[in-house]
Scaffold this motif. Structure first.
Motif, PDB file in Angstrom:
ATOM      1  N   THR A  35       0.858  -1.183   0.000  1.00  0.00           N
ATOM      2  CA  THR A  35       0.000   0.000   0.000  1.00  0.00           C
ATOM      3  C   THR A  35       0.891   1.229   0.000  1.00  0.00           C
ATOM      4  N   VAL A  36       0.815   2.020  -1.066  1.00  0.00           N
ATOM      5  CA  VAL A  36       1.619   3.229  -1.211  1.00  0.00           C
ATOM      6  C   VAL A  36       0.723   4.427  -0.929  1.00  0.00           C
ATOM      7  N   THR A  37       1.137   5.259   0.032  1.00  0.00           N
ATOM      8  CA  THR A  37       0.342   6.425   0.427  1.00  0.00           C
ATOM      9  C   THR A  37       1.129   7.698   0.192  1.00  0.00           C
ATOM     10  N   PHE A  38       0.501   8.648  -0.487  1.00  0.00           N
ATOM     11  CA  PHE A  38       1.113   9.959  -0.720  1.00  0.00           C
ATOM     12  C   PHE A  38       0.572  10.961   0.294  1.00  0.00           C
ATOM     13  N   LEU A  39       1.441  11.407   1.187  1.00  0.00           N
ATOM     14  CA  LEU A  39       1.077  12.442   2.152  1.00  0.00           C
ATOM     15  C   LEU A  39       1.173  13.793   1.454  1.00  0.00           C
ATOM     16  N   ASN A  40       0.134  14.602   1.575  1.00  0.00           N
ATOM     17  CA  ASN A  40       0.135  15.853   0.821  1.00  0.00           C
ATOM     18  C   ASN A  40      -0.782  16.890   1.458  1.00  0.00           C
ATOM     19  N   GLN A  41      -0.599  18.131   1.036  1.00  0.00           N
ATOM     20  CA  GLN A  41      -1.522  19.197   1.427  1.00  0.00           C
ATOM     21  C   GLN A  41      -2.166  19.872   0.216  1.00  0.00           C
ATOM     22  N   ASP A  42      -1.616  19.665  -0.973  1.00  0.00           N
ATOM     23  CA  ASP A  42      -2.100  20.429  -2.124  1.00  0.00           C
ATOM     24  C   ASP A  42      -2.146  19.624  -3.420  1.00  0.00           C
ATOM     25  N   LEU A  43      -2.232  18.311  -3.330  1.00  0.00           N
ATOM     26  CA  LEU A  43      -2.168  17.478  -4.529  1.00  0.00           C
ATOM     27  C   LEU A  43      -3.489  17.555  -5.303  1.00  0.00           C
ATOM     28  N   SER A  44      -3.417  17.978  -6.568  1.00  0.00           N
ATOM     29  CA  SER A  44      -4.621  18.172  -7.372  1.00  0.00           C
ATOM     30  C   SER A  44      -5.286  16.837  -7.685  1.00  0.00           C
ATOM     31  N   GLU A  45      -6.579  16.909  -7.980  1.00  0.00           N
ATOM     32  CA  GLU A  45      -7.325  15.699  -8.313  1.00  0.00           C
ATOM     33  C   GLU A  45      -6.770  15.065  -9.587  1.00  0.00           C
TER      34      GLU A  45
END
Length: 316
Positions: A35-45
């Motif tokens: 399971t790969v998770t991208f932690l982000n605050q501003d990742l576009s749809e």
């Protein structure tokens, strides 16, 4: 068993992260579950959809929005600047993974400027025992005199044991049980340590004596002073030697191999072709700018070395 892998990402770094994710998926084993998770605050749809498209039956791709309240105590202050010239909150996300994902007792974190050349499950399978995390010695700084001096005199650590935080195998259970984040926040807010590599310095200091040092093939970095590692497991295009900016970067063939089967390939090639010699010279000069901190931090009465001499408990 699920092998959890985390990236921290800002929206403008999506195309490089896509190359890393593509390489991870290409070398993952169907016998495992990832399971790969991208932690982000501003990742576009749009970018989320492009990254999610790399998933398959055994590699799952997820996204996690970092709440502003969580990282609010980490201010946009000079001591938290990355490479001494700008602030990015995303470098600190990795520290919160154990608390944000209590379902995992162990997790992998990797930077987005990487390619994974071997099955990342092999990295995960390292026995951490009572160590806080596993990592590799930072090979990119061993020939940089000012950085070696900084580690010795300002951090009061052994440069040969100073790790790079671009690849971490986290003992998440130990982070939680020993209240790593509480300790990190205490040090951050009380001393405002002026750091050359903010998150990395905190990890080296807090983890001192409890770091499992891994084979350097798991964090191979371009280096103009050494021969390339013959069989790297993970390549980290650390500091300023990015293959999308420099044509002669060590290990650049690995990057382009995996970039070629992403939707960003032409854009990445265009970035390389349009990058000017002046911009490359400025990139190289940034290293000197970063190292300018060494002199001022050495004189700081509240640097790491001085605080430890005064009896503050820094390491867990």
């Amino acid at each position: 068993m699920t092998i959890p892998v985390f990236y921290s990402i800002s929206d403008d770094f999506t195309k490089y992260a896509a190359v890393s994710l593509n390489s991870l998926v290409k070398n993952a084993s169907p016998q495992n579950d990832y399971t790969v998770t991208f932690l982000n605050q501003d990742l576009s749809e749009k970018h989320q959809k492009q990254l999610a498209a790399f998933a398959n039956d055994y590699v799952h791709v997820k996204f996690f929005h970092i709440d502003e309240k969580l990282v609010k105590p980490i201010q946009n202050r000079k001591e938290n600047y990355l490479r001494a010239d700008f602030f990015t909150m995303s470098i600190f996300y990795r520290l919160f993974i154990p608390d944000l994902f209590p379902q995992y007792d162990k997790a992998i974190y990797i930077d987005s400027d990487t390619v994974v050349v071997d099955d990342i499950a092999k990295l995960y399978n390292n026995d951490l025992d009572n160590k806080l995390f596993a990592a590799c010695t930072d090979s990119s700084i061993q020939y940089v005199d000012k950085m070696v001096k900084y580690i010795k005199e300002v951090l009061s650590l052994d440069p040969k044991k100073y790790i790079n935080s671009g690849m971490l195998v986290l003992n998440s259970k130990a982070f939680r049980d020993e209240h790593f984040i509480d300790h990190f926040m205490h040090l951050l807010e009380r001393y405002h340590f002026d750091c050359i590599a903010p998150d990395q310095d905190y990890l080296n200091e807090i983890g001192d004596g409890r770091i499992l040092h891994l084979d350097p093939r798991w964090d191979a970095m371009p280096n103009e002073n050494t021969e390339p590692i013959s069989k790297p497991g993970l390549i980290h295009y650390n500091l300023f030697f990015k293959p999308w900016h420099f044509k002669d970067v060590q290990y650049n063939d690995y990057f382009w191999k995996y970039a070629s089967s992403t939707p960003f390939y032409e854009e990445l090639k265009g970035e390389l072709d349009n990058y000017t010699d002046q911009e490359r010279a400025e990139d190289r000069a940034k290293l000197d700018h970063m190292l300018e901190k060494e002199a001022s931090t050495a004189l700081d009465p509240n640097n790491w070395a001085q605080v430890k001499r005064k009896g503050e408990r820094v390491k867990l």
